[in-house]
Design a protein around this motif. Sequence first.
Motif, mmCIF file in Angstrom:
data_model
loop_
_atom_site.group_PDB
_atom_site.id
_atom_site.type_symbol
_atom_site.label_atom_id
_atom_site.label_comp_id
_atom_site.label_asym_id
_atom_site.label_seq_id
_atom_site.Cartn_x
_atom_site.Cartn_y
_atom_site.Cartn_z
ATOM 1 N N PRO A 92 -60.557 44.772 -55.905
ATOM 2 C CA PRO A 92 -59.107 44.974 -55.946
ATOM 3 C C PRO A 92 -58.691 46.203 -55.150
ATOM 4 C CG PRO A 92 -60.101 45.669 -58.003
ATOM 5 C CD PRO A 92 -61.192 45.064 -57.180
ATOM 6 N N HIS A 106 -53.915 43.432 -55.601
ATOM 7 C CA HIS A 106 -54.564 42.210 -55.118
ATOM 8 C C HIS A 106 -55.921 42.541 -54.508
ATOM 9 C CE1 HIS A 106 -50.940 39.874 -55.750
ATOM 10 N NE2 HIS A 106 -50.254 40.812 -55.129
ATOM 11 N N HIS A 144 -55.068 36.214 -70.609
ATOM 12 C CA HIS A 144 -54.649 37.176 -69.592
ATOM 13 C C HIS A 144 -53.536 36.601 -68.725
ATOM 14 C CE1 HIS A 144 -58.629 38.704 -70.632
ATOM 15 N NE2 HIS A 144 -58.231 39.861 -70.154
ATOM 16 N N GLY A 146 -51.732 36.139 -65.031
ATOM 17 C CA GLY A 146 -52.288 35.904 -63.705
ATOM 18 C C GLY A 146 -52.771 34.480 -63.525
ATOM 19 N N ARG A 149 -55.522 31.346 -60.849
ATOM 20 C CA ARG A 149 -55.900 31.944 -59.566
ATOM 21 C C ARG A 149 -56.664 33.240 -59.770
ATOM 22 N NH1 ARG A 149 -50.679 32.004 -55.872
ATOM 23 N NH2 ARG A 149 -51.948 33.580 -54.904
ATOM 24 N N LYS A 150 -56.190 34.069 -60.665
ATOM 25 C CA LYS A 150 -56.871 35.330 -60.935
ATOM 26 C C LYS A 150 -58.235 35.077 -61.569
ATOM 27 C CE LYS A 150 -55.896 39.861 -62.902
ATOM 28 N NZ LYS A 150 -54.929 40.659 -63.669
#
Length: 179
Positions: A92, A106, A144, A146, A149-150
Motif C-alpha cells: 500500500p 491504494h 471489512h 472495501g 476487490r480489496k
Amino acid sequence: IAWLKALELPSGTRAHLASLIQQHLSLVENVRVLDKAVEELAMAERYERQVQALTSIMGVGTLTAMVFLSELGDLNRFPNRRTVKAYIGLAPTSHESGEVKNRKGHITRAGPSRLRAILNQAVWARLSHDDSERKWFEGYVATHSGGKRKAVVICMARLAQLMWHRALEAQQEYERRAA
C-alpha cells in the motif's frame, strides 16, 4: 468452427469468415507451441524444483509459476516478504502529513503488471478450489470495508508471499546440492 463453416452465407461474407477462422486456428496453434515451450523450460534443471514447489500450491499452474520466477529473477535479492510485495506493486501507498501519520492508501502498482494479472487469476482459481482460502476471503469481505476487490488484492499478496517462500526454499536446496 464446424457450425460456422456450415452456415449459408453470401460469398463475400463466407470469404471473410474463412479468413477469420484461419486466423483463429493459427493463433490456437501458436498458443499450443508456446505452452509446450513453457512446459519444456519449466522442466529445465534451473527451474524444475521451484516449479514443482510452486505448482504444489492450490491455484498455481506451470504458467503462473514460470511468470512468477521469470519476473522476480534471483529470489535471494529480496530480504523479506515486504520487499517482494513492494516489487510486485502490492504494497500500500503511505500518506503522511503533519497531523496524520502513516495512513495507507491504494497499492502502488509498481513492478510488472503481468505478474499482478497472473496472481489475480491464480487467486480466483485458488478461491474456487481451496476451502480454507475461500472461508478467509468471505470472512474478510463480511467484516471489512472495501469489498471483494480489496480482499482479492490481499489474497494476491498472501499468495505472492507463499510462492516466494516456497520458491526460495527450492532455490536454496538446488544451490546447496550444486555446491
